[in-house]
Design a protein around this motif. Structure first.
Motif, PDB file in Angstrom:
ATOM      1  N   LYS A 252       0.839  -1.197   0.000  1.00 35.06           N
ATOM      2  CA  LYS A 252       0.000   0.000   0.000  1.00 35.06           C
ATOM      3  C   LYS A 252       0.872   1.245   0.000  1.00 35.06           C
ATOM      4  CE  LYS A 252      -3.931   2.036   2.369  1.00 35.06           C
ATOM      5  NZ  LYS A 252      -4.841   1.931   3.501  1.00 35.06           N
ATOM      6  N   LEU A 253       1.937   1.215   0.792  1.00 33.69           N
ATOM      7  CA  LEU A 253       2.843   2.359   0.853  1.00 33.69           C
ATOM      8  C   LEU A 253       3.534   2.553  -0.491  1.00 33.69           C
ATOM      9  CD1 LEU A 253       4.185   4.602   2.445  1.00 33.69           C
ATOM     10  CD2 LEU A 253       5.878   2.939   3.258  1.00 33.69           C
ATOM     11  N   SER A 254       3.936   1.451  -1.097  1.00 32.59           N
ATOM     12  CA  SER A 254       4.600   1.536  -2.398  1.00 32.59           C
ATOM     13  C   SER A 254       3.654   2.127  -3.436  1.00 32.59           C
ATOM     14  CB  SER A 254       5.039   0.138  -2.837  1.00 32.59           C
ATOM     15  OG  SER A 254       5.609   0.197  -4.107  1.00 32.59           O
ATOM     16  N   ARG A 255       2.399   1.685  -3.410  1.00 33.14           N
ATOM     17  CA  ARG A 255       1.417   2.199  -4.348  1.00 33.14           C
ATOM     18  C   ARG A 255       1.170   3.679  -4.078  1.00 33.14           C
ATOM     19  NH1 ARG A 255      -3.253  -1.163  -3.756  1.00 33.14           N
ATOM     20  NH2 ARG A 255      -1.865  -2.795  -4.446  1.00 33.14           N
ATOM     21  N   GLN A 256       1.111   4.022  -2.788  1.00 31.82           N
ATOM     22  CA  GLN A 256       0.879   5.418  -2.410  1.00 31.82           C
ATOM     23  C   GLN A 256       2.065   6.284  -2.867  1.00 31.82           C
ATOM     24  OE1 GLN A 256       0.424   6.053   1.783  1.00 31.82           O
ATOM     25  NE2 GLN A 256      -0.486   8.057   1.520  1.00 31.82           N
TER      26      GLN A 256
ATOM     27  N   GLN B  48       2.164  -0.705 -13.339  1.00 36.67           N
ATOM     28  CA  GLN B  48       0.797  -1.138 -13.055  1.00 36.67           C
ATOM     29  C   GLN B  48       0.566  -2.576 -13.523  1.00 36.67           C
ATOM     30  OE1 GLN B  48      -1.403   1.960 -15.016  1.00 36.67           O
ATOM     31  NE2 GLN B  48      -1.452   3.281 -13.216  1.00 36.67           N
ATOM     32  N   ASN B  49       1.115  -2.907 -14.680  1.00 36.31           N
ATOM     33  CA  ASN B  49       0.998  -4.281 -15.172  1.00 36.31           C
ATOM     34  C   ASN B  49       1.698  -5.255 -14.235  1.00 36.31           C
ATOM     35  OD1 ASN B  49      -0.492  -3.504 -17.399  1.00 36.31           O
ATOM     36  ND2 ASN B  49       1.267  -3.387 -18.755  1.00 36.31           N
ATOM     37  N   LYS B  50       2.849  -4.871 -13.746  1.00 32.89           N
ATOM     38  CA  LYS B  50       3.596  -5.725 -12.816  1.00 32.89           C
ATOM     39  C   LYS B  50       2.806  -5.898 -11.516  1.00 32.89           C
ATOM     40  CE  LYS B  50       7.224  -8.054 -11.548  1.00 32.89           C
ATOM     41  NZ  LYS B  50       7.518  -9.339 -12.147  1.00 32.89           N
ATOM     42  N   ILE B  51       2.191  -4.823 -11.046  1.00 32.44           N
ATOM     43  CA  ILE B  51       1.381  -4.903  -9.826  1.00 32.44           C
ATOM     44  C   ILE B  51       0.227  -5.882 -10.043  1.00 32.44           C
ATOM     45  CG2 ILE B  51      -0.270  -3.611  -8.399  1.00 32.44           C
ATOM     46  CD1 ILE B  51       1.646  -1.188  -8.693  1.00 32.44           C
ATOM     47  N   ARG B  52      -0.453  -5.770 -11.191  1.00 34.57           N
ATOM     48  CA  ARG B  52      -1.566  -6.685 -11.490  1.00 34.57           C
ATOM     49  C   ARG B  52      -1.067  -8.127 -11.554  1.00 34.57           C
ATOM     50  NH1 ARG B  52      -2.610  -3.407 -15.789  1.00 34.57           N
ATOM     51  NH2 ARG B  52      -3.659  -1.544 -15.134  1.00 34.57           N
ATOM     52  N   GLU B  53       0.074  -8.311 -12.174  1.00 35.48           N
ATOM     53  CA  GLU B  53       0.663  -9.647 -12.301  1.00 35.48           C
ATOM     54  C   GLU B  53       0.962 -10.228 -10.923  1.00 35.48           C
ATOM     55  OE1 GLU B  53       5.002 -11.146 -13.659  1.00 35.48           O
ATOM     56  OE2 GLU B  53       3.949  -9.900 -15.133  1.00 35.48           O
TER      57      GLU B  53
ATOM     58  N   GLU C   8      -0.669 -13.417  -9.013  1.00 31.77           N
ATOM     59  CA  GLU C   8       0.196 -14.459  -8.458  1.00 31.77           C
ATOM     60  C   GLU C   8      -0.096 -14.672  -6.973  1.00 31.77           C
ATOM     61  OE1 GLU C   8       4.980 -15.128  -8.008  1.00 31.77           O
ATOM     62  OE2 GLU C   8       4.252 -13.956  -9.718  1.00 31.77           O
ATOM     63  N   LEU C   9      -0.280 -13.585  -6.240  1.00 33.77           N
ATOM     64  CA  LEU C   9      -0.588 -13.676  -4.818  1.00 33.77           C
ATOM     65  C   LEU C   9      -1.921 -14.391  -4.598  1.00 33.77           C
ATOM     66  CD1 LEU C   9       0.027 -12.965  -1.871  1.00 33.77           C
ATOM     67  CD2 LEU C   9      -1.105 -10.764  -2.251  1.00 33.77           C
ATOM     68  N   ALA C  10      -2.908 -14.057  -5.417  1.00 37.83           N
ATOM     69  CA  ALA C  10      -4.212 -14.705  -5.295  1.00 37.83           C
ATOM     70  C   ALA C  10      -4.092 -16.202  -5.554  1.00 37.83           C
ATOM     71  CB  ALA C  10      -5.204 -14.062  -6.262  1.00 37.83           C
ATOM     72  N   GLU C  11      -3.272 -16.560  -6.539  1.00 43.08           N
ATOM     73  CA  GLU C  11      -3.060 -17.979  -6.836  1.00 43.08           C
ATOM     74  C   GLU C  11      -2.387 -18.678  -5.656  1.00 43.08           C
ATOM     75  OE1 GLU C  11      -0.879 -18.208 -10.510  1.00 43.08           O
ATOM     76  OE2 GLU C  11      -2.529 -17.294 -11.655  1.00 43.08           O
TER      77      GLU C  11
END
Length: 121
Positions: free
Chosen positions: A2-6, A93-98, A102-105
């Protein structure tokens, strides 16, 4: 995360604000130089300056032209930087989605393993 995204969001906002301020400042500079050019041209037409004075005005016009050219180069560089930043941001953003996928998997696999573990016990 979250901090990284912020941080990324804040950095993007700051860069956009700086780019807008630079564009505004360059616009003001361009306007001042164009006003100066107009003023110099009208003075030349009205006063029919002697050759020494004309040479000074010519030098000033050359300098203004050089400065205007530099402004245009800066504007082009700002556009390039903005495009590069947009590409970089999209890649991030693509890397974050990826990574989120991966985390969900991984979470799903952990859940399945926990269920299997419970069934074995």
């Amino acid at each position: 995360k979250k901090l990284s995204r912020q941080i990324e969001t804040t950095e993007t906002a700051v860069r956009a604000e700086v780019a807008e301020e630079m564009l505004a400042e360059m616009g003001a500079i361009r306007e001042r130089y164009e006003d100066t050019i107009s003023e110099l041209k009208s003075k030349v037409a009205i006063s029919k300056a002697v050759s020494e004075k004309k040479e000074k005005l010519d030098r000033a016009e050359r300098k203004i032209s050089e400065l205007l050219e530099k402004i245009e180069e800066c504007e082009d560089e700002m556009v390039r930087m903005s495009e590069t930043h947009a590409v970089s941001q999209k890649a991030a953003q693509n890397k974050i989605r990826e990574l989120q996928t991966e985390l969900a998997e991984y979470k799903s696999q952990c859940s399945k393993l926990e269920s299997s573990k419970v069934e074995l016990i």
